[in-house]
Design a protein around this motif. Structure first.
Motif, PDB file in Angstrom:
ATOM      1  N   PHE A 123      -0.266  -4.165 -11.569  1.00 40.78           N
ATOM      2  CA  PHE A 123       0.415  -5.014 -10.590  1.00 40.78           C
ATOM      3  C   PHE A 123      -0.258  -6.382 -10.527  1.00 40.78           C
ATOM      4  CE2 PHE A 123       1.179  -6.404  -6.137  1.00 40.78           C
ATOM      5  CZ  PHE A 123       2.568  -6.432  -6.179  1.00 40.78           C
ATOM      6  N   LEU A 166       4.202   2.898  -7.490  1.00 37.19           N
ATOM      7  CA  LEU A 166       3.901   1.597  -8.093  1.00 37.19           C
ATOM      8  C   LEU A 166       2.430   1.591  -8.512  1.00 37.19           C
ATOM      9  CD1 LEU A 166       4.998  -1.250  -8.736  1.00 37.19           C
ATOM     10  CD2 LEU A 166       4.141  -1.971  -6.483  1.00 37.19           C
ATOM     11  N   ASP A 167       2.178   1.263  -9.770  1.00 36.34           N
ATOM     12  CA  ASP A 167       0.832   1.334 -10.340  1.00 36.34           C
ATOM     13  C   ASP A 167       0.049   0.070 -10.014  1.00 36.34           C
ATOM     14  OD1 ASP A 167      -1.446   1.766 -11.808  1.00 36.34           O
ATOM     15  OD2 ASP A 167      -0.425   2.043 -13.736  1.00 36.34           O
ATOM     16  N   ILE A 168      -0.948   0.181  -9.147  1.00 34.86           N
ATOM     17  CA  ILE A 168      -1.757  -0.981  -8.776  1.00 34.86           C
ATOM     18  C   ILE A 168      -2.521  -1.530  -9.979  1.00 34.86           C
ATOM     19  CG2 ILE A 168      -3.813   0.338  -8.104  1.00 34.86           C
ATOM     20  CD1 ILE A 168      -4.167  -1.683  -5.785  1.00 34.86           C
ATOM     21  N   GLU A 169      -2.779  -0.672 -10.965  1.00 33.48           N
ATOM     22  CA  GLU A 169      -3.498  -1.111 -12.165  1.00 33.48           C
ATOM     23  C   GLU A 169      -2.656  -2.058 -13.023  1.00 33.48           C
ATOM     24  OE1 GLU A 169      -6.652  -0.395 -12.910  1.00 33.48           O
ATOM     25  OE2 GLU A 169      -6.878   0.780 -11.071  1.00 33.48           O
ATOM     26  N   LEU A 199       0.832  -1.206   0.000  1.00 36.53           N
ATOM     27  CA  LEU A 199       0.000   0.000   0.000  1.00 36.53           C
ATOM     28  C   LEU A 199       0.867   1.257   0.000  1.00 36.53           C
ATOM     29  CD1 LEU A 199      -2.856  -1.100   2.430  1.00 36.53           C
ATOM     30  CD2 LEU A 199      -3.132  -0.372   0.044  1.00 36.53           C
ATOM     31  N   LYS A 237      -8.808   0.110  -2.527  1.00 42.07           N
ATOM     32  CA  LYS A 237      -7.815  -0.500  -3.414  1.00 42.07           C
ATOM     33  C   LYS A 237      -7.991  -2.010  -3.422  1.00 42.07           C
ATOM     34  CE  LYS A 237      -4.055   2.891  -3.360  1.00 42.07           C
ATOM     35  NZ  LYS A 237      -4.825   4.019  -2.831  1.00 42.07           N
ATOM     36  N   SER A 284      -7.210  -0.607   3.024  1.00 42.39           N
ATOM     37  CA  SER A 284      -7.520   0.594   2.244  1.00 42.39           C
ATOM     38  C   SER A 284      -9.004   0.947   2.354  1.00 42.39           C
ATOM     39  CB  SER A 284      -7.148   0.384   0.771  1.00 42.39           C
ATOM     40  OG  SER A 284      -7.994  -0.584   0.171  1.00 42.39           O
ATOM     41  N   PHE A 318       2.155   1.602  -3.523  1.00 42.75           N
ATOM     42  CA  PHE A 318       1.130   2.145  -4.420  1.00 42.75           C
ATOM     43  C   PHE A 318       0.994   3.657  -4.247  1.00 42.75           C
ATOM     44  CE2 PHE A 318      -1.000  -2.248  -3.920  1.00 42.75           C
ATOM     45  CZ  PHE A 318      -0.272  -2.762  -4.989  1.00 42.75           C
ATOM     46  N   GLU A 319       1.222   4.134  -3.035  1.00 43.58           N
ATOM     47  CA  GLU A 319       1.157   5.575  -2.773  1.00 43.58           C
ATOM     48  C   GLU A 319       2.374   6.314  -3.316  1.00 43.58           C
ATOM     49  OE1 GLU A 319      -1.253   7.451  -1.413  1.00 43.58           O
ATOM     50  OE2 GLU A 319      -2.545   5.675  -1.350  1.00 43.58           O
TER      51      GLU A 319
END
Length: 342
Positions: A138, A133-136, A126, A165, A161, A129-130
């Motif tokens: 990952f 790093l692109d969670i989309e 998390l 997320k 989250s 991602f902030e």
């Protein structure tokens, strides 16, 4: 005597903290051209990892989680890493080295450690991602106990989250069976709610691997059970090379699906059971679906296929039509027994 038994019971249920040191877990960023070319970071040193010159945040990123009794020196890690190193133009590969925590007694050490490590890793992700790093883009891939940890991470990311997320894709390679499916009170197993898309490859169901369909899409190559084509007859010496052969096929299949060296894919078809697949009774109007890296994230249900018993394992469209095992490449194949559901 009674006190010792009680403590063991609490440890088994994950209610007691183990003495494991979670800081032994490391991130390994493989950038190639060989598996020797890698950068290693403490799991909490994510900021330096994110600024590593070899990590391209515009690409897809895969986090690979190995299984019980494994570490980065194992063949499985090398095979997986070599496959992804052929995809460096579009994919970053990070392997979680949790070898010290995945060691020891399966019940009292490895499973308990995994249940502590998963939530901690979710917290780290998390933060990542902030910070870029692109969670989309990952994707978590986990084998055996690593497959179950992927589920823990997915649930924890969503929970921590507050539902804002969710991991996009989890791919579980014969996720671990013992202690996760038939024993009450030991925690939730990997399931389709742990990510937006969860695909599962079963190769040793009811022994080392998960016995039932729990993903968005579940793949059952060769029926999903022991013996997989080309595997030797089991001697049932637990955790021996012989005994693990079918369980390990899941990551061999995955690596082949990732690699560009194998043009033939793992075509699969939808059916209600292995018996129906063998009889050609397929789900109507269901297109061929590719198992592995290129699996479309729009499909759902159970899918069946046959593979060869030696590399290259994929049979393409031929793998969607049942043939007698003796016609497959690779010997020593015994037709898997059929459970009520598969």
């Amino acid at each position: 005597m009674h006190k010792a038994v009680k403590n063991k019971s609490r440890l088994l249920c994950g209610l007691k903290k183990s003495k494991a040191d979670l800081t032994t877990a490391k991130f390994i960023l493989y950038y190639g051209p060989t598996v020797a070319d890698s950068d290693i970071y403490d799991m909490h040193d994510y900021q330096n990892l994110l600024t590593d010159e070899h990590l391209d945040l515009s690409k897809n990123t895969v986090l690979y989680l190995h299984g019980y009794l494994e570490d980065p020196d194992e063949e499985s890690i090398h095979v997986i890493a070599e496959a992804y190193l052929e995809r460096t133009e579009d994919t970053n590969l990070i392997v979680l080295d949790w070898g010290e925590l995945a060691d020891g007694n399966y019940m009292f050490d490895a499973v308990v450690n995994m249940k502590q490590l998963g939530p901690e890793l979710a917290k780290v992700l998390l933060e990542m991602f902030e910070h870029g790093l692109d969670i989309e883009r990952f994707h978590i891939v986990g084998h055996s106990l690593g497959g179950q940890m992927a589920g823990v991470i997915g649930r924890e990311v969503f929970k921590r989250s507050k539902g804002k997320k969710k991991i996009k894709r989890i791919s579980a390679l014969d996720p671990a069976f013992p202690l996760f499916y038939l024993t009450a009170g030991l925690g939730t197993h990997l399931n389709k709610n742990d990510a937006e898309f969860v695909d599962v490859i079963h190769t040793d169901a009811w022994l080392y691997g998960a016995p039932s369909s729990t993903g968005t899409a579940d793949f059952w190559p060769n029926g999903g059970k022991t013996l997989q084509p080309g595997c030797p007859k089991r001697n049932y010496k637990m955790l021996s090379e012989n005994d693990l052969s079918s369980h390990r096929r899941s990551w061999w299949f995955w690596a082949e699906s990732v690699s560009d060296r194998f043009p033939i894919k793992f075509d699969a078809v939808a059916a209600k059971s292995w018996s129906d697949f063998k009889d050609g009774k397929l789900v109507e109007n269901s297109p061929h679906v590719v198992m592995g890296h290129f699996c479309p994230t729009t499909v759902h249900g159970d899918f069946y296929l046959q593979t060869n018993g030696a590399t290259p394992f994929a049979r393409g469209k031929e793998g969607t039509m049942y043939v007698e095992p003796k016609e497959l490449i690779g010997n020593n194949y015994v037709e898997p027994s059929v459970s009520p559901s598969h």
